[in-house]
Write an enzyme that holds these catalytic residues in place. Structure first.
Site, PDB file in Angstrom:
ATOM      1  N   HIS A  84       1.936   4.571   6.386  1.00 15.89           N
ATOM      2  CA  HIS A  84       1.732   5.250   5.104  1.00 15.89           C
ATOM      3  C   HIS A  84       0.439   6.073   5.008  1.00 15.89           C
ATOM      4  CE1 HIS A  84       0.151   1.093   4.631  1.00 15.89           C
ATOM      5  NE2 HIS A  84      -0.881   1.742   4.128  1.00 15.89           N
ATOM      6  N   ASP A  89       0.759  -1.250   0.000  1.00 17.92           N
ATOM      7  CA  ASP A  89       0.000   0.000   0.000  1.00 17.92           C
ATOM      8  C   ASP A  89       0.791   1.303   0.000  1.00 17.92           C
ATOM      9  OD1 ASP A  89      -2.508   1.184  -0.212  1.00 17.92           O
ATOM     10  OD2 ASP A  89      -2.798   1.357   1.945  1.00 17.92           O
TER      11      ASP A  89
END
Length: 1150
Positions: free
Chosen positions: A569, A289
């Site tokens: 993230h 991701d």
């Protein structure tokens, strides 16, 4: 006097030895009996003789370098102990500038010629895939590829698998974001704990089942809440290979904005937790991701002993190209690596997403039918309008044929007949029904495949490592080795676009306030780790460990985990919902406050002359903090030291592994202040007003700035007294340019102040190294002239504004979609300029409505005086869909090339690509960016990660903040409207190439100079000033603390000295992890008269004699995260590092 003579004699000795050595070298080369003159003709034998002579000369230079190094050490030792005469005082010249006399101490800049070879490169074979070249050559067209929209039609011959079956591994996984739409705790309570609880029971139902997990932060929280029986079951599942923890970091980190200290730290925290609680050692990396990939991560994973890794979010055009050339699996190698020691096997997923519709094969309409969570009656369905059907005896043949077709098509993109098929998505498997639907239906399909040899397919559930192991076995290599015919790649995967021109380059700057706070916390964590480890070791050695607050270790552990969590993230990226950002902010601030306590406790112990007098009282701390923050989203407020009749002491902490000569600024309540050194010598200081606005000074608060020399990783002591020393307390003079605005101006009898109503002439500030020109109209930088050069270098600074598109797709937290080139910032009113000049620093502050831009020039020798200190206080809370940028325009002929760092670890050359839209040419800048030509290099150093580009030759452009009113359709569901007053800090460094040193244009690597590395360190690890609390009488003595017996070589960075946890509980063990990084550097930039001490040692360090007053009683080289010993512990404590390498050692100090 005797010492002074010794210093003089030793200084002369250096000169004599150098001259004599060079004479001997030349003499030996000249009178070589084998040398004949051939009138200009050089036969082959003569060339080899000449080569031998050159090699001898290099060897002699090396010997000479070592001799000088030894003498240098002796001189430094003498001068460090010398009680010389008091330094000469700064004086004011007739032409209106301050002169600071040179320091009496000599400075050395002694670099071994061998240490310069590395940056010249040219060794080893070039990789088949260099990402810079790939990007230059790819057309980046966006042709419709049919069912695989961003790809192409895939065909195959059914007989392709007659010789070797297709081996399919379906990998169930659940991607759990530690904060995004919900906070970490809310996700855990509502989803994650249910996923992990079901995992234990459902995997135990059938030994053929597998599951993959990545985020240790969630796993550790769950572990703390489960019983002994469940823990035992989890250990069994890990032991028998049913459950794999991939990567094993605290989070799945962002790879654009994260600093390598934090990346390593969260990896160590995760790995140490796994080893302690599960006995697990991660083997494979899993990063589905993060929004683009840095080449730093494969290096760190390889050094942590992982053998394989997987990535997903890569630009769709690169995926298509790699699929077409069977390059989706490759050995990822570092750009500087001359052999293959950094290689790690990497698998790039070929399609749009890691969800089920995009993982079984090229057609999402078909793959979605095999996501059995979407069976009719559930909460989610297939957007392609064809729902999944439960697998029965009646339909299994037809369903299996449909799925096998996708598997075969996908396998055509890879070089082996082993196929990876992930089966999962965000927060999947949170209900038992989903486990049953997926596992029962897939098992029926597998049973069908595996019972029909004519299909030539073997399918099963697997983990990521099951897949890689099978691939290595099929290709006949050891795990982690390069399979025959697979390509080698070097470079990185920024910037990322998932469709059309939707480049994910906005998040390089989004929410810069928290990107800055992240780095403040990181610097405090490193400082606290080092001081805590040293204090604990010294306390143990003195038998005082019982008195020292070793329990501070729990605060360290919490801070490690907070910093680790923020590398996620959706955290440091600025891409979470507003309430989640607040949750992160509160955590960051709490850990920052705790770390200041750890630092204060350790500094208190270490600075005491008599350790027996040490008494820890948490209710009455010995030291005060340097600053405080009223809330997580407030800027820091510096502590004001209250002076009265009794002296006040201040302890100064230098977190750098190099001795440091820096400016320390303190706030006091009176302009009548004297500052004394530890020995009681009066020091010259610069006193200034403390301003609350352009023209208003804060009453009864004054800034006292004093240059101090601080020991490496050590503590210094200053004494402050009320009283005036006219020769040494030197006032700043101030000019305020109002540009016609009617404003009241604070005046103070202590400072000369001149108000200029309408002046617009350009003006200059100068120090011993440079003269810096500013626009009288804008107050912004215009040019820099080095003192040894006739011509000035244009460095024209501007503020620009970007808008966003008027069409449907607009910029948001992730995406940068500007409405064209930036336009000049047009203020409503002209700026007020405040110019401060004094003996030790001068500065210009330009006050605009949305930005206060300050440029400061230090009049000090060494690192501090060689660059410009820049801060931009930005406030765009009244903007609508605008982004503020700082633009630097020079006449450097950069030829479309610029350089940005990756994670503060390495530098990656970039090329401006005209064929791509403007937003595609932005890149992450965690610590620096530079442009250069054959003569000059201009580096912008930064204290926080921001997005950067060079859109035209000679230009650098940084996005400072962005305010966007809408979502950009990537799942967040919000714009960026929670902007804060944010202070972005920079250093601007102009360097000149030495004559004869070529710019390495053709290379895929580039390196900062040693001065540039040190400049970055000064910016990112400022000295901390800790006042002794008023009620605490210092008693017989505070003594400066010198932890290192000698400075580390200046290409070495002590990344961390991290106390390790004891096996049984939350207490510390007696062991620490010492992490060293040897930096690569470019010798071709001017290195004369830099005014700081620096020597290199060809990568050798004697750790045994490194620590003053402590012995290294145990030393064990290990893998990066300490899971694997790399050699048996030996008696030798001498270590060697190659340039760019990071090495971890387990050691015990006593």
């Amino acid at each position: 006097m005797k010492l002074k003579k010794q210093v003089t004699v030793c200084g002369a000795a250096i000169f004599c030895v150098a001259v004599f050595s060079l004479y001997l070298m030349l003499d030996r080369v000249q009178h070589d009996p084998t040398r004949h003159q051939n009138g200009g003709n050089f036969p082959r034998s003569q060339i080899s003789v000449l080569q031998n002579r050159i090699e001898q000369l290099e060897q002699l230079l090396e010997e000479n370098h070592e001799i000088i190094s030894h003498i240098k050490d002796s001189v430094l030792e003498l001068t460090a102990n010398a009680e010389g005469p008091p330094a000469m005082l700064p004086y004011y010249t007739v032409n209106g500038s301050w002169v600071v006399p040179p320091e009496p101490r000599p400075s050395f800049f002694s670099i071994s010629p061998q240490d310069c070879q590395f940056a010249l490169g040219g060794r080893g074979q070039k990789p088949e895939l260099q990402m810079l070249t790939v990007s230059e050559e790819l057309p980046f067209d966006n042709v419709d590829g049919g069912v695989w929209r961003q790809g192409f039609d895939i065909s195959y011959d059914p007989h392709d698998w007659d010789a070797e079956d297709l081996q399919v591994f379906v990998v169930p996984h659940s991607h759990n974001d530690p904060g995004w739409i919900k906070t970490f705790d809310k996700y855990y309570t509502e989803q994650t704990q249910h996923i992990l609880n079901s995992m234990v029971s459902k995997l135990q139902e059938d030994p053929r089942r597998r599951f993959l997990w990545a985020e240790v932060s969630f796993f550790a929280k769950w572990w703390d809440n489960i019983n002994v029986q469940k823990r035992a079951a989890v250990r069994r599942l890990v032991g028998n290979g049913q459950l794999e923890i991939a990567t094993g970091g605290w989070v799945m980190p962002d790879e654009a904005n994260s600093h390598y200290f934090a990346l390593i730290d969260q990896l160590i925290e995760g790995h140490q937790w796994l080893e302690r609680n599960l006995g697990a050692t991660p083997r494979s990396g899993w990063a589905v991701d993060p929004f683009g990939y840095s080449s730093t991560m494969p290096y760190l994973l390889r050094r942590a002993n992982l053998t394989s890794m997987l990535i997903q979010r890569v630009h769709y055009a690169i995926k298509k190209h790699f699929a077409a050339t069977h390059s989706l699996e490759f050995m990822w190698r570092q750009t500087w690596d001359s052999d293959s020691s950094t290689d790690i096997f990497c698998h790039m997923m070929p399609f749009y997403s890691y969800d089920v519709p995009h993982t079984c094969g090229p057609d999402p309409k078909i793959c979605c039918q095999f996501d059995f969570k979407r069976l009719p009656g559930g909460r989610i369905n297939c957007p392609w309008k064809v729902p999944p059907r439960a697998i029965t005896e009646a339909n299994v043949a037809e369903r299996a044929a449909l799925l096998l077709d996708q598997y075969r098509k996908k396998s055509q993109l890879f070089r082996s007949n082993v196929l990876l098929v992930p089966l999962g998505d965000d927060f999947r498997y949170d209900k038992p029904q989903e486990w049953d639907a997926q596992f029962f239906n897939y098992q029926r399909l597998f049973d069908f495949f595996n019972s029909r040899p004519n299909l030539h397919v073997q399918a099963q559930f697997g983990t990521l490592s099951d897949y890689f192991d099978a691939l290595y076995k099929r290709t006949g290599v050891e795990p982690g080795a390069r399979p025959p015919g697979f390509p080698v790649l070097s470079g990185d995967f920024f910037s990322y676009a998932d469709r059309e021109d939707h480049y994910w380059t906005g998040y390089y700057t989004s929410r810069p306030f928290y990107k800055s706070l992240d780095r403040v916390l990181e610097a405090h964590l490193r400082g606290a780790e080092v001081l805590y480890s040293l204090a604990a070791a010294h306390a143990r050695r003195s038998g005082l460990a019982g008195r020292y607050p070793l329990s501070d270790f729990t605060l360290l552990t919490e801070a490690r985990r907070t910093l680790g969590l923020f590398q996620h993230h959706d955290a440091i990226t600025g891409t979470a919902k507003e309430a989640v950002v607040v949750d992160y902010g509160v955590r960051l601030l709490r850990s920052l406050v705790n770390l200041k306590q750890v630092i204060i406790h350790a500094a208190h112990y270490l600075v005491l002359g008599d350790k027996e007098t040490y008494h820890f009282d948490p209710e009455a701390p010995f030291l005060q903090v340097d600053d405080t923050r009223l809330s997580h989203d407030a800027l820091p407020e510096r502590t004001v030291i209250q002076l009265d009749s009794s002296p006040r002491f201040v302890v100064l902490f230098n977190p750098l592994e190099q001795e440091r000569f820096s400016m320390v600024s303190l706030l006091v309540n009176s302009p009548r202040v004297r500052v004394l050194s530890e020995e009681g010598q009066p020091l010259a200081v610069q006193i200034s007003a403390h301003w609350s606005s352009a023209t208003e000074a804060v009453p009864d608060v004054y800034q006292v700035s004093v240059p101090v020399r601080l020991p490496a990783l050590g503590l210094g002591v200053l004494q402050l007294q009320l009283g005036l020393d006219g020769h040494r307390t030197l006032p700043s003079s101030v000019r305020i340019y109002l540009h016609g605005r009617q404003l009241s101006v604070s005046r103070h009898e202590a400072f000369p102040l001149r108000v200029i109503d309408s002046g617009t002439s350009d003006f200059a500030l100068s120090n011993r190294y440079m003269q810096v020109w500013f626009s009288g109209l804008t107050g912004l930088l215009k040019s820099i002239r080095r003192v040894d050069e006739e011509h000035e270098q244009q460095v024209d600074m501007q503020v620009l504004v970007y808008g966003t598109r008027t069409s449907k797709d607009k910029s948001g937290a992730y995406l940068f979609l500007p409405d064209g080139e930036a336009k000049p910032y047009v203020p409503k009113e002209p700026p007020v300029l405040r110019v401060t000049e004094g003996p030790f620093f001068s500065e210009v502050v330009a006050y605009y409505e949305h930005i206060h831009q300050a440029v400061r020039l230090y009049n000090l020798p060494g690192v501090e005086g060689l660059s410009l200190d820049i801060s931009s206080l930005v406030d765009i809370r009244d903007y609508v869909n605008k982004e503020l940028a700082l633009h630097i325009h020079t006449d450097i002929d950069s030829q479309g090339i610029f350089f940005t760092d990756l994670n503060g670890f390495q530098v990656q050359p970039r090329r401006y690509l005209k064929k791509l839209p403007l937003q595609a040419n932005f890149y992450p800048m965690p610590v620096m960016a530079y442009i250069q030509d054959a003569q000059k290099r201009l580096t912008l150093h930064t204290a926080q990660a921001l997005g950067v580009s060079s859109l035209k030759d000679g230009q650098l452009e940084v996005i400072l903040d962005r305010r966007l009113m809408q979502d950009d359709n990537r799942g967040l569901g919000q714009g960026l409207k929670d902007n804060k007053r944010t202070c972005n800090r920079f250093r601007l460094l102009l360097e000149r190439r030495t004559v004869g040193s070529e710019v390495q244009d053709s290379h895929s690597t580039s390196y900062p100079s040693l001065l540039s590395h040190l400049t970055s360190m000064y910016l990112n690890a400022p000295a901390l000033a800790l006042p002794v609390a008023r009620m605490q009488l210092p008693g017989p003595g505070l003594r400066s603390f010198h932890p290192l017996a000698s400075s580390l070589p200046c290409d070495f960075h002590l990344l961390n000295l991290r106390t390790l946890q004891a096996e049984e509980d939350t207490l510390p063990s007696a062991e620490t992890a010492l992490i060293l990084h040897r930096k690569g550097f470019d010798c071709g930039l001017e290195a004369k008269n830099l005014g700081f001490n620096c020597t290199t040692s060809q990568g050798k360090v004697a750790l045994g004699s490194l620590f003053h007053g402590l012995d290294v009683v145990f030393l064990q080289p290990t893998s990066l995260t300490l899971l694997y010993p790399l050699a048996s512990p030996s008696n030798s404590t001498d270590v060697y590092l190659e340039p760019m390498e990071i090495a971890t050692f387990r050691l015990r100090l006593g």
